[in-house]
Scaffold this motif. Structure first.
Motif, PDB file in Angstrom:
ATOM      1  N   MET A  21       0.809  -1.215   0.000  1.00 28.66           N
ATOM      2  CA  MET A  21       0.000   0.000   0.000  1.00 28.66           C
ATOM      3  C   MET A  21       0.848   1.273   0.000  1.00 28.66           C
ATOM      4  SD  MET A  21      -3.105   1.050   2.615  1.00 28.66           S
ATOM      5  CE  MET A  21      -2.059   1.353   4.042  1.00 28.66           C
ATOM      6  N   HIS A  48      -1.933  -6.395  -2.744  1.00 29.76           N
ATOM      7  CA  HIS A  48      -2.257  -5.135  -3.402  1.00 29.76           C
ATOM      8  C   HIS A  48      -3.748  -4.853  -3.288  1.00 29.76           C
ATOM      9  CE1 HIS A  48       1.602  -4.503  -5.563  1.00 29.76           C
ATOM     10  NE2 HIS A  48       1.671  -5.827  -5.545  1.00 29.76           N
ATOM     11  N   TYR A  52      -4.981   1.332  -3.911  1.00 31.72           N
ATOM     12  CA  TYR A  52      -3.737   1.776  -3.281  1.00 31.72           C
ATOM     13  C   TYR A  52      -2.993   2.730  -4.216  1.00 31.72           C
ATOM     14  CZ  TYR A  52      -4.371  -1.931   0.209  1.00 31.72           C
ATOM     15  OH  TYR A  52      -4.864  -2.741   1.206  1.00 31.72           O
TER      16      TYR A  52
END
Length: 306
Positions: A21, A48, A52
């Motif tokens: 992130m 992920h 992000y």
């Protein structure tokens, strides 16, 4: 690094996942060195989400790790979708499929190992999610599926419609955010800790062989800052520091080892991009706290035993 079974996938994965992130917060050269170090230590599981960095994190990851076909087969990539910041939660078929396609382009890969629905959508049509999962699975774009921040009934509702097993539930959990444990200890009590706010999600996931992935393992509250070294938690830090000195490791290592000590075989998501701190996290992979140490930390955080 110690390995655990990931749900019912048949995959053996590191018991610590690399959260990406914050990868857009560091320069490419630092990201390259960080990822090289992670892989050298056996940390090949990368988490992920499409939100992000507005997608930048997936792009930065692919560039920094120098994605190739041969490398891709050596790493495990998990992404999440369903949150549109400031707008809504979206679990429609078109949104899920499009989100995955966009993630694949940014990650420079043909497939995700795992896709999670990021948060429960109150307008979710489980039939639509099932259609999206079927499209993604049959096309080879996603191999395995799971959820994030779902309670047991929400999981069961979705699983009723989707053909693919839901292998993972990503949940907030740390020493100071231990409601999953506290409510199980205060059964049939009248105090605040006895309130069952999540439907016994910890036990549900264990009963159904779903891997729990704790997010924000060092945070207190909802992104209110880390508890390590925080003057708001003097007793907790004193307890952690004492055990850290005993084992010759950092407080970071002990805080993560506390989570890994739980028999649910969780896989915490570690979000640091600092190589030294990440190495401290890796040390927790093999460190086993005894009962007195685990309960001592639990109580020092203000948690009570009935």
């Amino acid at each position: 690094m110690k390995k655990i079974a990931l749900g019912k996938t048949g995959l053996l994965v590191p018991n610590i996942a690399v959260g990406c992130m914050r990868i857009h917060d560091i320069e490419k050269a630092l990201a390259e060195r960080f990822l090289e170090n992670a892989l050298a230590r056996g940390a090949n599981f990368f988490d992920h989400a499409d939100i992000y960095g507005g997608g930048v994190c997936e792009e930065r990851f692919a560039d920094a790790i120098h994605m190739t076909a041969s490398l891709r087969e050596k790493i495990i990539i998990q992404s999440k979708c369903g949150i549109r910041p400031g707008i809504d939660y979206n679990s429609t078929k078109d949104y899920i499929v499009t989100s995955v396609d966009n993630s694949l382009k940014r990650l420079k890969t043909d497939y995700l190992d795992i896709l999670l629905i990021h948060r429960p959508d109150p307008l979710m049509e489980p039939e639509e999610v099932a259609e999206a999962f079927e499209i993604l699975h049959n096309s080879g774009k996603v191999r395995y599926f799971g959820v994030s921040n779902f309670n047991p009934m929400q999981i069961q509702l979705l699983q009723k419609y989707v053909k693919q097993p839901l292998h993972i539930n990503q949940l907030q959990f740390s020493i100071t955010n231990a409601n999953m444990i506290s409510q199980g200890l205060h059964v049939n009590m009248s105090d605040e800790d006895a309130v069952n706010r999540d439907g016994s999600v910890l036990d549900f996931c264990r009963l159904n062989d779903m891997t729990i992935q704790p997010w924000s393992p060092f945070q207190h509250g909802f992104f209110n800052g880390v508890f390590l070294g925080n003057e708001k938690f003097p007793e907790l830090n004193a307890a952690i520091d004492k055990i850290a000195e005993k084992y010759g490791v950092s407080s970071t290592t002990i805080a993560l080892a506390w989570i890994l000590r739980h028999p649910a075989h969780m896989q915490p998501i570690v979000g640091t991009m600092n190589t030294s701190r990440f190495n401290d996290c890796v040390k927790a992979s093999e460190l086993y706290l005894d009962r007195s140490e685990w309960f001592g930390i639990y109580k020092a955080a203000g948690n009570t035993l009935p």
